[in-house]
Write an enzyme that holds these catalytic residues in place. Sequence first.
Site, PDB file in Angstrom:
ATOM      1  N   ASN A   1      -9.081   1.482   9.404  1.00 23.10           N
ATOM      2  CA  ASN A   1      -8.371   1.094  10.623  1.00 23.10           C
ATOM      3  C   ASN A   1      -8.993   1.771  11.843  1.00 23.10           C
ATOM      4  OD1 ASN A   1      -4.820   0.703  11.408  1.00 23.10           O
ATOM      5  ND2 ASN A   1      -6.525   0.698  12.803  1.00 23.10           N
ATOM      6  N   THR A   2      -8.896   3.104  11.891  1.00 26.06           N
ATOM      7  CA  THR A   2      -9.314   3.821  13.096  1.00 26.06           C
ATOM      8  C   THR A   2     -10.796   3.636  13.409  1.00 26.06           C
ATOM      9  OG1 THR A   2      -7.633   5.454  12.541  1.00 26.06           O
ATOM     10  CG2 THR A   2      -9.187   6.063  14.261  1.00 26.06           C
TER      11      THR A   2
ATOM     12  N   ALA B   1      -9.531   5.293   4.175  1.00 22.05           N
ATOM     13  CA  ALA B   1      -9.399   6.401   5.128  1.00 22.05           C
ATOM     14  C   ALA B   1     -10.651   7.265   5.199  1.00 22.05           C
ATOM     15  CB  ALA B   1      -8.212   7.297   4.811  1.00 22.05           C
TER      16      ALA B   1
ATOM     17  N   LYS C   1       0.865  -1.183   0.000  1.00 20.00           N
ATOM     18  CA  LYS C   1       0.000   0.000   0.000  1.00 20.00           C
ATOM     19  C   LYS C   1       0.898   1.228   0.000  1.00 20.00           C
ATOM     20  CE  LYS C   1      -2.860   2.840   2.924  1.00 20.00           C
ATOM     21  NZ  LYS C   1      -3.691   2.983   4.122  1.00 20.00           N
TER      22      LYS C   1
END
Lengths: 270, 66
Positions: free
Chosen positions: A221-222, A199, A112
């Site tokens: 992810n977050t 994102a 990535k």
Amino acid sequence: MATPAESVPLTTDNPLVIAGTSYHSRLLVGTGKYKDNEETRQAIEASGAQIITVAIRRSNIGQNPDEPNLLDVIPVDKYTLLPNTAGCYTVEDAVRTCRLARELLDGHKLVKLEVLGDEKTLFPDVTATIEAAEILVKDGFDVMVYTNDDPLIAKRLDDIGCAAVMPLAAPIGSGLGIRNPYNILTIIENANVPILVDAGVGTASDAAIAMELGCDGILMNTAIAAAKNPVLMASAMKKATEAGREAYLAGRMPKKRFASASSPVDGLFF
Amino acid sequence: MNITVNGENRSLDPEASLGQLLEMLGLNGKRIAVEVNRDIVPRSDYEHFKLSENDTIEIVNAIGGG
């Protein structure tokens, strides 16, 4: 007694194909910001993800010899690892990181790429991203590239030969959701390779919206790791990704300004 | 001889190999990648790769990230 209708698959979706490999899960997840490796493992399991991002950093050189190893909970024979170039602000650092990742993972070519331009927004430096992508593609890497939601840049990255183009929904870690759905739609319509939103997703409905737009997948992810209950959110994201995909395949009804009765008008007895 | 490993100064026997350094650091057999003076050293070369005075070594691994 009535028996419930048997559940039959309504449609067979094509798998997500990235660089020649097929994946049934369209949700890709990161491994940052978790409490510990056990929570990471449980969240990944609940997400159903098959492609898992990792970062490349200096090893512990004896300061903390018993430090647990992330790869113990994401074994390389069970998952496709996606090493990232997070933290890279130059072409050189990003290319160097990818080459180290390839050595680390025994010749593994999938990476990535992200080349960041600014610490406050973590927006990609798109000119540096294009330059790094050209170098990496020539060097034989399968590049999944993080970029802005700019259709022209996305097309350039597609034309260079990236394996997937991954426009942001919103700044990394912001959880703001899809700020520019029409640009994402244009990027999808122009694409020859898979388009994944990477994102900015904050909660399950954001994931569903991305998939309803026709994205091939989502990387997050977050949104999972920073939830109060990350494992439960991972499960929610799995369902939202699947629900959004099914809604996209089903084709939504047209929007209308005024009402349209669901029950027939004929046969009214009053 | 003096070398730099992940930004830290270390002292090593002259003629030490990269393999010996990794053993000293408890990293033998771990999933890592190594650069010496910015060039990647393949895993199969660790044992025979002789280090030199002022070499700069970077040892990396995979950690959590998005």
